[in-house]
Design an enzyme around this catalytic site. Structure first.
Site, PDB file in Angstrom:
ATOM      1  N   SER A  62       0.833  -1.198   0.000  1.00  0.00           N
ATOM      2  CA  SER A  62       0.000   0.000   0.000  1.00  0.00           C
ATOM      3  C   SER A  62       0.875   1.259   0.000  1.00  0.00           C
ATOM      4  O   SER A  62       1.703   1.428  -0.879  1.00  0.00           O
ATOM      5  CB  SER A  62      -0.968  -0.046   1.178  1.00  0.00           C
ATOM      6  OG  SER A  62      -2.020   0.880   1.020  1.00  0.00           O
ATOM      7  N   ASP A 209      -5.860  -3.673  -2.419  1.00  0.00           N
ATOM      8  CA  ASP A 209      -4.807  -3.378  -1.446  1.00  0.00           C
ATOM      9  C   ASP A 209      -4.190  -4.647  -0.855  1.00  0.00           C
ATOM     10  O   ASP A 209      -4.889  -5.541  -0.387  1.00  0.00           O
ATOM     11  CB  ASP A 209      -5.405  -2.525  -0.324  1.00  0.00           C
ATOM     12  CG  ASP A 209      -4.351  -1.842   0.523  1.00  0.00           C
ATOM     13  OD1 ASP A 209      -3.573  -2.559   1.175  1.00  0.00           O
ATOM     14  OD2 ASP A 209      -4.303  -0.611   0.520  1.00  0.00           O
TER      15      ASP A 209
END
Length: 728
Positions: A62, A209
């Site tokens: 991320s 993610d």
């Protein structure tokens, strides 16, 4: 003999260095996810460099993948810190391009019914819903611009620092570790928070993610062959019971539970020699991009607190490859060709028209960013991205335009209400429906309808005549009715209901993204009957035929609550008996607004001026005033005259802090001072100059601006207004 001794001495001299190099542990840096909190990674990197710690491999998830990928590609800590502290995060984390870059026709959509959100429909009529609140258009463009120099690096082991990024296959739940690929796209996939950012489709997978499966990718760093790991954990802590008060809190907590569980599993595998850095970030939220400098400082302090342990990893000599990567150089290649990959409704030629990159010149990133924003603003695409493909001495700029899966036909709504506090109120409810992409040049069909005090049905077919929509033809049909007050010696004697039906055609020329000029001819007819007042007053039937010239210019940064820019509209009409008009007369109208801001304070200066020249029927040739900031205190459109003038000064201040995600609902408190007049040519009506003022509370909601206003004027009139949509 002498040569042999010299060789032995050189060999003995090199042995200690070689031995030292072989015994130095290979250091891996593990950067976790945590949205805005991940900016603390920059402070960690800054402290590591000051300690002389050389990083041999980076694994990130991320925001950790964002910072780690940029650092691994050759960005210095100073460059990362400058980027993080100067970037317009609100713009980067949205899809809409700056309004100045949006095509002029799309700017005018805002003025139909100012409800911000629009419902999209597919060609089969079904409702189209996006895969995420944010499609990631601007974020992807930002990553491409910063990583253009890595376009020919597909193997991440060949970056100045070997790098890995982690994402999640949302269909299977599997962890996806990227060892190669297109670096900007890989980073974009790694940070696609489910439901917030639309997933990234790569190689048949739908990726979100990486924090869902591996928020602290220590295992990935181990697979890169590191001997020792420096792990930076900036994950969001769990909230206690008292902090869980809304559905948003519960949703965030559920995501945090998922990431903390896999994070704890990774932290349990730390070796004795590994170093764990946990910056004190409890006071920072995942959207606190406005506190970037503080989070960087927190990461820096937490790392410097471990100086004693980090000192054992100090490297006397720097990394030559990394030094070369950071040396001053042009990170923009010379473009030798441009290619379009397009699956949308418009042709490749239309897309190519908007790309102004010269062949044989270095990539002009700033201009290309603007071009991508203009293309995205056409409303045909889920995303418009670019990449540079290297092959030998050739650098091909590839423009990838992905057609909207949710459809390109749009429905928008609007509402406004007003009450004069004496039992007389007005309302209007409207809708517009736009069909896009009727042909490959981008033909459109717009239909707008409104019911209430001012009724309208307007339908226009807009057909570009060239691939850049510079020239266009626009036939239209217009039906409407509204109330017009007839006034004698400043006293209203009757209120007419004016009904008008017409059609016409315009030829036009767009002026960049800022304006357009239209010239056309129109025909209308109708009647006006007494609605309130002496029923013996005559009804009026009329025929109109006219030539028309319109000029529009719009550079406002926000049509709801502008902070900068201008809005200018000029309309000239010549009614001519040769077009079967009842009489020959001319009209013109000018509208101007100019916005000026300083911090949270904004001042908008503007006004209207309309004139009717020659003799004409009063009822059919009148302009109207009245309503919020249009001589406040009067009901909407309750002041009419063949000639009008209005000057106004509107001030407002933003009361809420700026947010950095689409969930930004700014609240404004403001007021206005106005001065206006209405008068006729053929009777004694002249209102004289009327002074007016208003105060208002405005909220920019997901649907559009909501305004609650109170206005009063020197004619002892006062009114309350509630507007969802039009602000001025």
């Amino acid at each position: 003999m002498h040569r042999l001794l010299l060789c032995l001495m050189l060999l003995l001299t090199c042995l200690p260095i070689t031995a030292a190099e072989n015994t130095r542990p290979k250091v891996g840096l593990v950067l976790s996810g945590g949205a805005a909190r991940g900016l603390a990674h920059i402070g960690v990197l800054k402290a590591l460099e000051e300690q002389g710690v050389r990083v041999d491999a980076i694994a990130g998830t991320s925001m950790g993948a964002v910072i780690g990928g940029l650092y691994a590609s050759g960005y210095s800590v100073e460059e990362l810190e400058k980027l993080a502290t100067t970037l317009d995060w609100q713009q980067a984390l949205s899809d809409a391009p700056p309004r100045k870059d949006v095509p002029f026709r799309r700017k005018q959509d805002d003025r139909d019914f100012l409800v911000k959100q629009k419902l999209s429909f597919r060609d089969d009529g079904s409702l189209g819903l996006p895969l995420g609140v944010i499609q990631g258009q601007n974020l992807a463009l930002l990553l491409e611009s910063k990583l253009a120099h890595t376009a020919d690096t597909r193997d991440f082991d060949k970056l100045p620092i070997p790098f890995r990024a982690v994402a999640t296959d949302i269909a299977s739940g599997e962890k996806v570790v990227f060892r190669r690929g297109h670096l900007p796209q890989v980073i974009r996939a790694s940070m696609s928070i489910p439901a917030v950012f639309a997933p990234v489709e790569m190689d048949g997978r739908l990726l979100v993610d990486g924090g869902m499966v591996d928020n602290i990718p220590l295992d990935v760093a181990r697979e890169m062959g590191v001997d020792l790991a420096i792990v930076v954990d900036i994950g969001t802590p769990l909230r206690d019971r008292k902090q869980l008060n809304t559905v948003v809190d519960v949703l965030n907590q559920s995501i945090t539970l998922m990431t903390r569980r896999n994070s704890e599993e990774q932290l349990a595998n730390l070796h004795r020699d590994d170093i764990l850095i946990q910056p004190p970030l409890a006071a920072f939220g995942v959207t606190d991009f406005g506190r970037t400098a503080e989070m960087i400082e927190a990461g820096y302090r937490a790392t410097r607190a471990l100086d004693a342990r980090l000192a054992t990893l100090r490297q006397a000599e720097g990394d030559t490859q990394l030094a070369i990567a950071r040396s001053p150089r042009q990170r923009t290649p010379v473009i030798t060709a441009i290619k379009v990959e397009n699956d949308s409704k418009v042709s490749d030629d239309v897309i190519r028209y908007y790309v102004r990159q010269p062949i044989g010149e270095p990539l002009e990133l700033e201009r290309l960013q603007t071009d991508m924003g203009t293309l995205y603003g056409l409303d045909y695409f889920d995303g418009v991205q670019y990449r540079v493909v290297h092959k030998g001495d050739d650098n091909t700029l590839v423009i990838k335009a992905s057609g909207k899966r949710g459809g390109t036909d749009y429905l928008r709504l609007g509402l406004n209400l007003s009450d004069d506090m004496r039992g007389d109120s007005a309302f209007n409810l409207g809708a517009s429906y736009r069909i896009n992409g009727i042909n490959r040049l981008g033909g459109e069909w717009l239909t707008r309808a409104q019911i209430g005090d001012q009724q309208e049905l307007y339908s226009e077919f807009y057909q570009p005549l060239d691939i850049g929509s510079r020239y266009f033809v626009a036939p239209y049909l217009d039906l409407g009715s509204q109330n017009i007050e007839a006034t004698l010696e400043n006293d209203p004697v009757a209120e007419y209901r004016l009904q008008r039906y017409g059609f016409g055609i315009n030829l036009g020329r767009q002026i960049g993204t800022y304006g357009e000029v239209r010239a056309g001819v129109g025909k209308a007819w109708g009647k006006a009957d007494v609605r309130i007042g002496d029923q013996d007053l005559p009804s009026v039937s009329f025929n109109e035929g006219f030539y028309e010239l319109k000029y529009s210019f719009d550079t406002l940064d926000n049509v709801y609550f502008p902070h900068s820019g201008e809005d200018i509209g000029l309309t000239l009409r010549n009614y001519d008996k040769s077009l079967d008009s009842d009489s020959n007369y001319r009209q013109w109208e000018l509208n101007v607004d100019k916005a000026l801001s300083s911090g949270a304070d904004t001042l908008v200066l503007g006004g209207r001026y309309g004139r009717t020249l020659n003799d004409a029927d009063v009822v059919t040739s009148s302009f109207v005033l009245g309503g919020a900031r249009q001589l406040s205190g009067f009901r909407q459109d309750s002041v009419s005259g063949q000639n009008i003038s209005l000057m106004r000064m509107v001030y407002y201040r933003r009361l809420t802090p700026r947010a950095y995600l689409p969930l930004d609902f700014p609240l404004y408190l403001g007021g206005s001072l106005e001065r206006g007049r209405a008068w006729n040519n053929d009777n004694d009506f002249d209102s004289g100059y009327i002074n007016a003022a208003s105060i208002f509370l405005g909220l920019e909601t997901p649907l559009g601006p909501l305004n609650l206003s109170y206005g009063a004027n020197s004619e002892q009139q006062q009114a309350v207004y509630l507007n969802l949509g039009h602000t001025f």
